[in-house]
Motif scaffolding. Sequence first.
Motif, PDB file in Angstrom:
ATOM      1  N   SER A   1       0.729  -1.171   0.174  1.00 45.28           N
ATOM      2  CA  SER A   1      -0.213  -0.006   0.025  1.00 45.28           C
ATOM      3  C   SER A   1       0.924   1.298   0.090  1.00 45.28           C
ATOM      4  O   SER A   1       0.564   2.374  -0.642  1.00 45.28           O
ATOM      5  CB  SER A   1      -1.013   0.044   1.272  1.00 45.28           C
ATOM      6  OG  SER A   1      -0.359   0.182   2.295  1.00 45.28           O
ATOM      7  N   TYR A   2       2.105   1.448   0.593  1.00 44.63           N
ATOM      8  CA  TYR A   2       2.839   2.296   0.783  1.00 44.63           C
ATOM      9  C   TYR A   2       3.594   2.490  -0.729  1.00 44.63           C
ATOM     10  O   TYR A   2       3.843   3.629  -1.063  1.00 44.63           O
ATOM     11  CB  TYR A   2       3.855   2.070   1.650  1.00 44.63           C
ATOM     12  CG  TYR A   2       4.848   3.383   1.694  1.00 44.63           C
ATOM     13  CD1 TYR A   2       4.649   4.551   2.494  1.00 44.63           C
ATOM     14  CD2 TYR A   2       6.044   3.332   1.247  1.00 44.63           C
ATOM     15  CE1 TYR A   2       5.459   5.613   2.553  1.00 44.63           C
ATOM     16  CE2 TYR A   2       6.984   4.364   1.317  1.00 44.63           C
ATOM     17  CZ  TYR A   2       6.714   5.534   2.044  1.00 44.63           C
ATOM     18  OH  TYR A   2       7.378   6.560   2.025  1.00 44.63           O
ATOM     19  N   ASN A   3       3.766   1.389  -1.373  1.00 38.35           N
ATOM     20  CA  ASN A   3       4.391   1.438  -2.714  1.00 38.35           C
ATOM     21  C   ASN A   3       3.832   2.073  -3.734  1.00 38.35           C
ATOM     22  O   ASN A   3       3.971   2.458  -4.751  1.00 38.35           O
ATOM     23  CB  ASN A   3       4.852  -0.010  -3.092  1.00 38.35           C
ATOM     24  CG  ASN A   3       5.769  -0.092  -4.171  1.00 38.35           C
ATOM     25  OD1 ASN A   3       6.964   0.658  -4.304  1.00 38.35           O
ATOM     26  ND2 ASN A   3       5.404  -0.642  -5.244  1.00 38.35           N
TER      27      ASN A   3
ATOM     28  N   LEU B   1       4.636   5.813  -3.091  1.00 39.27           N
ATOM     29  CA  LEU B   1       5.974   6.117  -3.586  1.00 39.27           C
ATOM     30  C   LEU B   1       6.556   5.721  -4.840  1.00 39.27           C
ATOM     31  O   LEU B   1       7.072   6.131  -5.689  1.00 39.27           O
ATOM     32  CB  LEU B   1       7.132   5.768  -2.330  1.00 39.27           C
ATOM     33  CG  LEU B   1       8.410   6.122  -2.521  1.00 39.27           C
ATOM     34  CD1 LEU B   1       8.669   7.862  -2.815  1.00 39.27           C
ATOM     35  CD2 LEU B   1       9.153   5.940  -1.340  1.00 39.27           C
ATOM     36  N   GLY B   2       6.427   4.266  -4.936  1.00 37.00           N
ATOM     37  CA  GLY B   2       6.812   3.514  -5.952  1.00 37.00           C
ATOM     38  C   GLY B   2       6.102   3.695  -7.322  1.00 37.00           C
ATOM     39  O   GLY B   2       6.793   3.882  -8.324  1.00 37.00           O
ATOM     40  N   GLN B   3       4.837   3.873  -7.175  1.00 37.80           N
ATOM     41  CA  GLN B   3       4.136   4.296  -8.559  1.00 37.80           C
ATOM     42  C   GLN B   3       3.563   5.548  -8.731  1.00 37.80           C
ATOM     43  O   GLN B   3       3.665   6.193  -9.879  1.00 37.80           O
ATOM     44  CB  GLN B   3       2.577   3.433  -8.218  1.00 37.80           C
ATOM     45  CG  GLN B   3       2.986   1.848  -8.326  1.00 37.80           C
ATOM     46  CD  GLN B   3       1.507   1.079  -8.228  1.00 37.80           C
ATOM     47  OE1 GLN B   3       0.636   1.611  -8.498  1.00 37.80           O
ATOM     48  NE2 GLN B   3       1.516   0.104  -7.348  1.00 37.80           N
ATOM     49  N   GLY B   4       3.298   6.306  -7.479  1.00 35.69           N
ATOM     50  CA  GLY B   4       2.959   7.765  -7.538  1.00 35.69           C
ATOM     51  C   GLY B   4       4.001   8.813  -7.295  1.00 35.69           C
ATOM     52  O   GLY B   4       3.818   9.895  -7.557  1.00 35.69           O
ATOM     53  N   GLY B   5       5.194   8.321  -6.934  1.00 36.85           N
ATOM     54  CA  GLY B   5       6.383   9.287  -6.608  1.00 36.85           C
ATOM     55  C   GLY B   5       6.052  10.098  -5.440  1.00 36.85           C
ATOM     56  O   GLY B   5       6.746  11.149  -5.534  1.00 36.85           O
TER      57      GLY B   5
ATOM     58  N   SER C   1       5.354   4.440  10.147  1.00 41.67           N
ATOM     59  CA  SER C   1       5.634   4.807   8.729  1.00 41.67           C
ATOM     60  C   SER C   1       7.063   4.422   8.156  1.00 41.67           C
ATOM     61  O   SER C   1       7.101   4.319   6.874  1.00 41.67           O
ATOM     62  CB  SER C   1       5.419   6.277   8.907  1.00 41.67           C
ATOM     63  OG  SER C   1       3.974   6.464   9.154  1.00 41.67           O
ATOM     64  N   GLY C   2       8.130   4.560   8.970  1.00 43.95           N
ATOM     65  CA  GLY C   2       9.314   4.296   8.540  1.00 43.95           C
ATOM     66  C   GLY C   2       9.587   2.913   8.328  1.00 43.95           C
ATOM     67  O   GLY C   2      10.333   2.465   7.366  1.00 43.95           O
ATOM     68  N   LEU C   3       8.916   2.178   8.796  1.00 44.34           N
ATOM     69  CA  LEU C   3       8.807   0.482   8.609  1.00 44.34           C
ATOM     70  C   LEU C   3       8.474   0.591   7.272  1.00 44.34           C
ATOM     71  O   LEU C   3       8.934  -0.552   6.499  1.00 44.34           O
ATOM     72  CB  LEU C   3       8.156  -0.087   9.588  1.00 44.34           C
ATOM     73  CG  LEU C   3       8.110  -1.753   9.358  1.00 44.34           C
ATOM     74  CD1 LEU C   3       9.267  -2.394   9.615  1.00 44.34           C
ATOM     75  CD2 LEU C   3       6.919  -2.309  10.517  1.00 44.34           C
ATOM     76  N   ALA C   4       7.354   1.131   6.930  1.00 41.43           N
ATOM     77  CA  ALA C   4       6.622   0.746   5.502  1.00 41.43           C
ATOM     78  C   ALA C   4       7.813   1.414   4.600  1.00 41.43           C
ATOM     79  O   ALA C   4       7.909   0.714   3.553  1.00 41.43           O
ATOM     80  CB  ALA C   4       5.349   1.639   5.447  1.00 41.43           C
ATOM     81  N   LEU C   5       8.221   2.429   4.640  1.00 35.00           N
ATOM     82  CA  LEU C   5       9.408   2.775   3.567  1.00 35.00           C
ATOM     83  C   LEU C   5      10.499   1.947   3.550  1.00 35.00           C
ATOM     84  O   LEU C   5      10.934   1.735   2.499  1.00 35.00           O
ATOM     85  CB  LEU C   5      10.009   4.119   3.999  1.00 35.00           C
ATOM     86  CG  LEU C   5      11.155   4.907   3.370  1.00 35.00           C
ATOM     87  CD1 LEU C   5      10.852   5.019   1.900  1.00 35.00           C
ATOM     88  CD2 LEU C   5      11.431   6.304   4.098  1.00 35.00           C
ATOM     89  N   LEU C   6      11.157   1.198   4.820  1.00 35.64           N
ATOM     90  CA  LEU C   6      12.137   0.332   4.905  1.00 35.64           C
ATOM     91  C   LEU C   6      11.693  -0.771   3.944  1.00 35.64           C
ATOM     92  O   LEU C   6      12.571  -1.329   3.225  1.00 35.64           O
ATOM     93  CB  LEU C   6      12.304   0.153   6.239  1.00 35.64           C
ATOM     94  CG  LEU C   6      13.464  -0.898   6.794  1.00 35.64           C
ATOM     95  CD1 LEU C   6      14.881  -0.636   6.157  1.00 35.64           C
ATOM     96  CD2 LEU C   6      13.417  -1.282   8.157  1.00 35.64           C
ATOM     97  N   MET C   7      10.535  -1.240   4.179  1.00 36.03           N
ATOM     98  CA  MET C   7      10.184  -2.624   3.716  1.00 36.03           C
ATOM     99  C   MET C   7      10.123  -2.252   2.083  1.00 36.03           C
ATOM    100  O   MET C   7      10.675  -3.383   1.260  1.00 36.03           O
ATOM    101  CB  MET C   7       8.980  -3.096   4.107  1.00 36.03           C
ATOM    102  CG  MET C   7       9.035  -3.627   5.552  1.00 36.03           C
ATOM    103  SD  MET C   7       7.522  -4.400   6.137  1.00 36.03           S
ATOM    104  CE  MET C   7       6.539  -3.189   6.303  1.00 36.03           C
ATOM    105  N   ALA C   8       9.589  -1.137   1.619  1.00 33.77           N
ATOM    106  CA  ALA C   8       9.633  -0.899   0.125  1.00 33.77           C
ATOM    107  C   ALA C   8      10.647  -0.791  -0.398  1.00 33.77           C
ATOM    108  O   ALA C   8      11.096  -1.259  -1.627  1.00 33.77           O
ATOM    109  CB  ALA C   8       8.486   0.193   0.074  1.00 33.77           C
ATOM    110  N   ALA C   9      11.659  -0.005   0.355  1.00 36.36           N
ATOM    111  CA  ALA C   9      12.988   0.384  -0.196  1.00 36.36           C
ATOM    112  C   ALA C   9      13.647  -0.897  -0.640  1.00 36.36           C
ATOM    113  O   ALA C   9      14.791  -1.271  -1.232  1.00 36.36           O
ATOM    114  CB  ALA C   9      13.663   1.457   0.766  1.00 36.36           C
ATOM    115  N   VAL C  10      13.963  -1.577   0.745  1.00 38.92           N
ATOM    116  CA  VAL C  10      14.804  -2.858   0.568  1.00 38.92           C
ATOM    117  C   VAL C  10      14.425  -3.816  -0.357  1.00 38.92           C
ATOM    118  O   VAL C  10      15.053  -4.427  -1.186  1.00 38.92           O
ATOM    119  CB  VAL C  10      14.806  -3.501   2.289  1.00 38.92           C
ATOM    120  CG1 VAL C  10      15.176  -5.003   2.125  1.00 38.92           C
ATOM    121  CG2 VAL C  10      15.426  -2.611   3.117  1.00 38.92           C
ATOM    122  N   GLY C  11      13.085  -4.044  -0.745  1.00 37.94           N
ATOM    123  CA  GLY C  11      12.545  -4.829  -1.646  1.00 37.94           C
ATOM    124  C   GLY C  11      12.782  -4.415  -3.074  1.00 37.94           C
ATOM    125  O   GLY C  11      12.750  -5.207  -4.114  1.00 37.94           O
ATOM    126  N   GLY C  12      12.377  -3.085  -3.273  1.00 37.43           N
ATOM    127  CA  GLY C  12      12.736  -2.600  -4.450  1.00 37.43           C
ATOM    128  C   GLY C  12      11.254  -1.790  -4.721  1.00 37.43           C
ATOM    129  O   GLY C  12      10.415  -2.339  -4.943  1.00 37.43           O
TER     130      GLY C  12
END
Length: 421
Positions: A57-59, A62-66, A268-279
Amino acid sequence: MNDITAVAPRQNRFSWRALSPWLISAAVLLILPFVLDSGTAFTLMNVIAVNIVFALSYNMLLGQGGMLSFGHAVFFGLGSYAAMHAMNAIDEASYAGEGFWAHIPVVSMPLVGMIAGGLVALVIGWPFCRRAGTAFAMITLGLGEMVAAAGQMFPSVFGGEAGIYGNRMVGPQWFGLELAQAADVYWFMAFWTFLAVFAMWAFTRTPLGRMSNAVRDNADRLQFIGYQPRNIRFMIFIASGSFGGLAGGMAAVNYEIITPESLGLIPSGLALLMAAVGGLGVFYGPIVGAIVVSLMNSMLSDYTEASILYVGLVFLAIVMFAPRGLGGGIEQVRVAAREGTLGKRLPGWLTGAVAVVLISLGLVLLIELLFQWRHGDDEFAQFFGLNFVAESVMSWVWALIMFAAGVAVMRVTKKFREDNA
């Protein structure tokens, strides 16, 4: 006739190829409970399921919508609170034997969280989405801190520091799920995780999902062809908040407790961490990141007291040296295999991997030795059957040798990797 018969098999192969990841995922979800049948394994898998939906959901933002957000936990937390209040309403209605909530099963709580998250995003999204970039990130940071503070100020709604408790074994039961044990909760989690992941993947295939990539890459060009970037961001914001709330509803059923801490900056930082680590650039990247980060948070603490530090180091290493994340690395290998260049690129990747392993081992050993020296522990760090203690000079020397060897391999093979990139 020949042209038609030549095209048909290709279309069939394409459909099976597109369907195969979902069939494999469903098979894995069905097989896992029979392979990992301990209570600890079920508990860990349930946590991973919540984190997968939360990271995806966080992706969407950030990942799709920037749209970099530091307040995504607001939707997760408020979705959890809504589901928890609904569970308590079901509990009260069950004793009375009448009322609307007496007919609502607990297995539908993720929908309650999804509605709550979507409504919150709908209310606050329009003014927030006027801004993008750093301004949007700061606005969401302020939102997260404001809602987290409100959680302490309104105990009748948020329960104060103790939070709100619930009971998932109330109300009508669907599909025979009593939700009494972690094994029962697993099937509930598996169903909602599969459904949510498929829905978010389907979103990427919609016109809005395609335009979310456009507003991320070039908002000015999107506006030039007649689409308002603010409107696109607003709809993405609502969709992301809805699925964040769905993850919160899953968490409410799993944990049976929710506290104001779930609204703050740390989740919120955990969501960013998981999304960034995974790609961020690959759809399944946050799924990989959620699994890796959840396993590290749950298992590293059994071996070291510096587990949180290692999670932070992994995040820094990914951001600095592998910005596409683990999913991006998997995609590189897959594309190279498809193009027939894997044999040419693999030696360079392997030498880089050896360098990273050596550097990591050296850093880990240094950290463990520093931790022992600082706290005066008599314990030792064990690597490959060898014991290292902080009082021994050779332990420090070996740590530095591994680190220096990794740096040397990285520098010596740099040109080789670049020539075969």
